[in-house]
Motif scaffolding. Structure first.
Motif, PDB file in Angstrom:
ATOM      1  N   HIS A 142       0.706  -0.858   0.031  1.00 57.05           N
ATOM      2  CA  HIS A 142      -0.291  -0.139   0.063  1.00 57.05           C
ATOM      3  C   HIS A 142       0.550   1.143   0.134  1.00 57.05           C
ATOM      4  O   HIS A 142       0.170   2.438   0.350  1.00 57.05           O
ATOM      5  CB  HIS A 142      -0.581  -0.299   1.509  1.00 57.05           C
ATOM      6  CG  HIS A 142      -1.748  -0.917   0.997  1.00 57.05           C
ATOM      7  ND1 HIS A 142      -3.286  -0.768  -0.169  1.00 57.05           N
ATOM      8  CD2 HIS A 142      -2.156  -2.569   1.595  1.00 57.05           C
ATOM      9  CE1 HIS A 142      -3.600  -2.260   0.275  1.00 57.05           C
ATOM     10  NE2 HIS A 142      -3.027  -3.281   1.428  1.00 57.05           N
ATOM     11  N   GLY A 143       2.403   0.928   0.213  1.00 58.66           N
ATOM     12  CA  GLY A 143       2.901   2.352  -0.258  1.00 58.66           C
ATOM     13  C   GLY A 143       2.718   3.384   1.319  1.00 58.66           C
ATOM     14  O   GLY A 143       3.328   4.335   0.666  1.00 58.66           O
ATOM     15  N   ARG A 144       2.545   2.988   2.362  1.00 60.77           N
ATOM     16  CA  ARG A 144       2.754   3.888   2.900  1.00 60.77           C
ATOM     17  C   ARG A 144       3.418   3.405   4.118  1.00 60.77           C
ATOM     18  O   ARG A 144       2.960   1.666   5.325  1.00 60.77           O
ATOM     19  CB  ARG A 144       1.579   4.532   3.695  1.00 60.77           C
ATOM     20  CG  ARG A 144       1.083   5.637   2.613  1.00 60.77           C
ATOM     21  CD  ARG A 144       1.320   6.394   2.500  1.00 60.77           C
ATOM     22  NE  ARG A 144       1.497   7.450   3.462  1.00 60.77           N
ATOM     23  CZ  ARG A 144       0.217   7.979   3.911  1.00 60.77           C
ATOM     24  NH1 ARG A 144      -1.028   8.436   3.336  1.00 60.77           N
ATOM     25  NH2 ARG A 144      -0.123   9.430   5.259  1.00 60.77           N
ATOM     26  N   ASP A 145       3.917   3.938   5.096  1.00 62.35           N
ATOM     27  CA  ASP A 145       4.770   3.253   6.302  1.00 62.35           C
ATOM     28  C   ASP A 145       4.022   3.993   7.913  1.00 62.35           C
ATOM     29  O   ASP A 145       4.627   4.748   7.629  1.00 62.35           O
ATOM     30  CB  ASP A 145       6.630   3.825   6.443  1.00 62.35           C
ATOM     31  CG  ASP A 145       6.694   2.975   7.649  1.00 62.35           C
ATOM     32  OD1 ASP A 145       6.072   2.411   9.016  1.00 62.35           O
ATOM     33  OD2 ASP A 145       8.185   3.703   7.952  1.00 62.35           O
ATOM     34  N   GLU A 176      -7.363  -2.856   8.187  1.00 60.69           N
ATOM     35  CA  GLU A 176      -8.774  -2.565   7.713  1.00 60.69           C
ATOM     36  C   GLU A 176      -8.831  -0.714   7.174  1.00 60.69           C
ATOM     37  O   GLU A 176      -8.920   0.465   6.514  1.00 60.69           O
ATOM     38  CB  GLU A 176     -10.249  -2.914   7.758  1.00 60.69           C
ATOM     39  CG  GLU A 176     -10.565  -4.232   6.799  1.00 60.69           C
ATOM     40  CD  GLU A 176     -11.837  -4.085   6.581  1.00 60.69           C
ATOM     41  OE1 GLU A 176     -12.623  -5.666   5.731  1.00 60.69           O
ATOM     42  OE2 GLU A 176     -12.607  -3.530   7.453  1.00 60.69           O
ATOM     43  N   MET A 177      -8.449  -0.180   8.736  1.00 62.69           N
ATOM     44  CA  MET A 177      -8.399   1.010   9.040  1.00 62.69           C
ATOM     45  C   MET A 177      -7.542   1.416   7.974  1.00 62.69           C
ATOM     46  O   MET A 177      -7.310   2.654   7.624  1.00 62.69           O
ATOM     47  CB  MET A 177      -8.819   1.290  10.106  1.00 62.69           C
ATOM     48  CG  MET A 177     -10.170   0.680  10.426  1.00 62.69           C
ATOM     49  SD  MET A 177     -10.668   1.415  13.067  1.00 62.69           S
ATOM     50  CE  MET A 177     -11.014   3.041  12.669  1.00 62.69           C
ATOM     51  N   ALA A 178      -6.156   0.963   8.391  1.00 66.43           N
ATOM     52  CA  ALA A 178      -4.982   1.351   7.876  1.00 66.43           C
ATOM     53  C   ALA A 178      -4.806   1.694   6.536  1.00 66.43           C
ATOM     54  O   ALA A 178      -4.628   3.089   5.379  1.00 66.43           O
ATOM     55  CB  ALA A 178      -3.951   0.261   8.708  1.00 66.43           C
ATOM     56  N   VAL A 179      -5.949   0.835   5.715  1.00 65.62           N
ATOM     57  CA  VAL A 179      -5.733   0.975   4.412  1.00 65.62           C
ATOM     58  C   VAL A 179      -6.741   1.895   3.735  1.00 65.62           C
ATOM     59  O   VAL A 179      -6.752   2.341   2.447  1.00 65.62           O
ATOM     60  CB  VAL A 179      -5.736  -0.951   3.875  1.00 65.62           C
ATOM     61  CG1 VAL A 179      -6.799  -0.660   2.246  1.00 65.62           C
ATOM     62  CG2 VAL A 179      -5.249  -1.807   4.334  1.00 65.62           C
ATOM     63  N   GLU A 180      -7.138   1.899   4.348  1.00 64.91           N
ATOM     64  CA  GLU A 180      -8.678   2.908   3.854  1.00 64.91           C
ATOM     65  C   GLU A 180      -8.353   4.215   4.082  1.00 64.91           C
ATOM     66  O   GLU A 180      -9.110   5.079   3.292  1.00 64.91           O
ATOM     67  CB  GLU A 180      -9.622   3.057   5.381  1.00 64.91           C
ATOM     68  CG  GLU A 180     -10.923   1.539   4.923  1.00 64.91           C
ATOM     69  CD  GLU A 180     -11.643   2.014   3.357  1.00 64.91           C
ATOM     70  OE1 GLU A 180     -12.118   2.686   2.568  1.00 64.91           O
ATOM     71  OE2 GLU A 180     -11.452   0.968   2.409  1.00 64.91           O
ATOM     72  N   CYS A 181      -7.209   4.776   5.360  1.00 66.86           N
ATOM     73  CA  CYS A 181      -6.781   5.884   5.267  1.00 66.86           C
ATOM     74  C   CYS A 181      -5.499   6.055   3.917  1.00 66.86           C
ATOM     75  O   CYS A 181      -5.521   7.231   3.919  1.00 66.86           O
ATOM     76  CB  CYS A 181      -5.477   5.624   6.453  1.00 66.86           C
ATOM     77  SG  CYS A 181      -6.737   6.132   8.630  1.00 66.86           S
TER      78      CYS A 181
END
Length: 317
Positions: A142-145, A176-181
Motif C-alpha cells: 500500500h506504499g505507506r509506512d 482495514e482502517m489503515a488501508v482505508e486511510c
C-alpha cells in the motif's frame, strides 16, 4: 487535564473482567465523560464491572472486534473517537498525545506506535515478528509506512471513520482502517505510546497464526481496490512463472528424450496467456484507480473552496 467533552472513548471487550475496571478508572481520571463499552458477549462479568463504573455499556449484535467497532461508530454522537482495547495494555495517560493532532486539525486519524516504548514481556517474540512482517507487507502493498498498523490504540474523527468501507468482523479491523486511510487519503499521524504487559489473569483473545493469516489475507484482498497492479500482477506473475516452468519441462523432455507432452504444452501456453492478460488488466485498473483519486481530490478541493467562499460571505454579512 483537558476538556474531552467532544471525545468518546470506545472500548470493545470480550472477557476482560481482570482489566476493564482499571481501564475505565484510568480514563475517568483523565477527565473523559463519554465512555462506551461495547461487549461481544462476555461470560466473566465484564459488562457488570463496566456498569459499576458508570459508563455506557452495549452488547454488540454480532461477534468479533471488527463488528463491534463498526456498530459502535454508528452509535457515537461525539466528533472524536478514542479507540482502545480493554486489556489495560494501553495507558490512559497517553490519550492527550493521541487526541492532540485531531483537535489541532493536523490529522483525522492517529495511530499509537507500540514499538516506540514497549515494556519487557508485553509482546512475545512470535507476535513481534508477526507484527514486523505485517507492517512490512503493508508498506510494500500500500506504499505507506504507519509503523504499527495493528495497534489497538487509535484516535479518529467520527466523520472520517464513517467514510470507510469496513467489513472485517475480527482483528482485521485495524488493517482495514489503515488501508482505508491510504485509499481515502485521510491525513494520518503516528505517535509514540507506551505498550504495557497485560495484568495477571488478563488473557489475550488473539490467536497469532489464525488471526495473523486473516490479517495478511485482508491486506492482500484490499489491494484489489487500492493497488490493483500488485493484486492482479502477483497472480498474473505466478501464472506466467508456472507456464514458463511447464514449458521448460516440455522442451527438455522433447530435446533429451524425444517425448512430447501435448497436454502439458497446452496448459503452459494457457497459463502464460492468462498471466499476461492479468498483468495488462492490472495496469489498466491501476490507471483507472489513479484517475479516480485525482478526480476525487479535485472534487474535494472545489468543495473546500466553496465552503471557504460561503464562510467568507457570511462573515461579511
Amino acid at each position: 487535564m483537558g476538556d474531552w467533552s467532544d471525545v468518546c472513548v470506545l472500548v470493545p471487550t470480550y472477557n476482560e473482567a481482570a482489566a476493564i475496571g482499571d481501564v475505565l478508572t484510568g480514563f475517568r481520571e483523565q477527565g473523559f465523560e463519554h465512555i462506551l463499552v461495547i461487549d461481544g458477549g462476555s461470560t466473566d462479568g465484564t459488562r457488570d464491572i463496566a456498569r459499576e463504573h458508570g459508563v455506557e455499556v452495549r452488547r454488540q449484535s454480532g461477534s468479533g472486534k471488527g463488528q463491534a467497532v463498526r456498530e459502535a461508530i454508528s452509535l457515537i454522537d461525539q466528533p472524536y473517537v478514542l479507540l482502545v482495547d480493554g486489556d489495560a495494555t494501553y495507558r490512559p495517560e497517553d490519550a492527550p498525545v493521541m487526541l492532540d493532532p485531531l483537535v489541532d486539525g493536523e490529522a483525522e486519524h492517529v495511530i499509537g506506535n507500540r514499538f516506540a516504548d514497549m515494556e519487557a514481556g508485553a509482546m512475545s517474540r512470535l507476535n513481534r515478528a508477526g507484527n514486523r512482517l505485517i507492517n512490512a507487507a503493508f508498506r510494500s502493498v500500500h506504499g505507506r509506512d504507519f509503523a504499527d498498523i495493528l495497534s489497538g490504540y487509535r484516535a479518529f474523527t467520527t466523520e472520517s471513520a464513517r467514510r470507510f468501507a469496513l467489513t472485517a468482523d475480527g482483528f482485521g479491523i485495524e488493517t482495514e482502517m489503515a488501508v482505508e486511510c491510504v485509499k481515502h487519503n485521510v491525513p494520518t499521524e503516528v505517535v509514540p505510546i507506551t505498550y504495557q504487559r497485560r495484568p495477571e489473569g488478563a488473557d489475550t483473545n488473539l490467536s497469532p497464526f489464525r488471526d495473523g493469516a486473516v490479517i495478511l489475507l485482508t491486506l492482500y484482498r484490499m489491494a484489489k481496490t487500492n493497488n490493483p497492479l500488485f493484486y492482479f500482477g502477483s497472480i498474473g506473475g505466478l501464472s506466467m512463472l508456472a507456464g514458463i516452468g511447464l514449458g521448460v519441462y516440455v522442451a527438455v523432455e522433447w530435446f533429451t528424450r524425444n517425448v512430447s507432452h501435448e497436454v502439458i504444452a497446452v496448459l503452459a501456453t494457457l497459463a502464460i496467456i492468462f498471466g499476461v492478460q492479468l498483468l495488462i488488466f492490472g495496469v489498466l485498473s491501476d490507471m483507472i484507480v489513479t484517475l479516480h483519486r485525482e478526480q476525487l481530490h479535485f472534487i474535494e478541493r472545489i468543495a473546500s473552496e466553496d465552503d471557504s467562499d460561503q464562510n467568507g460571505t457570511s462573515d461579511r454579512n
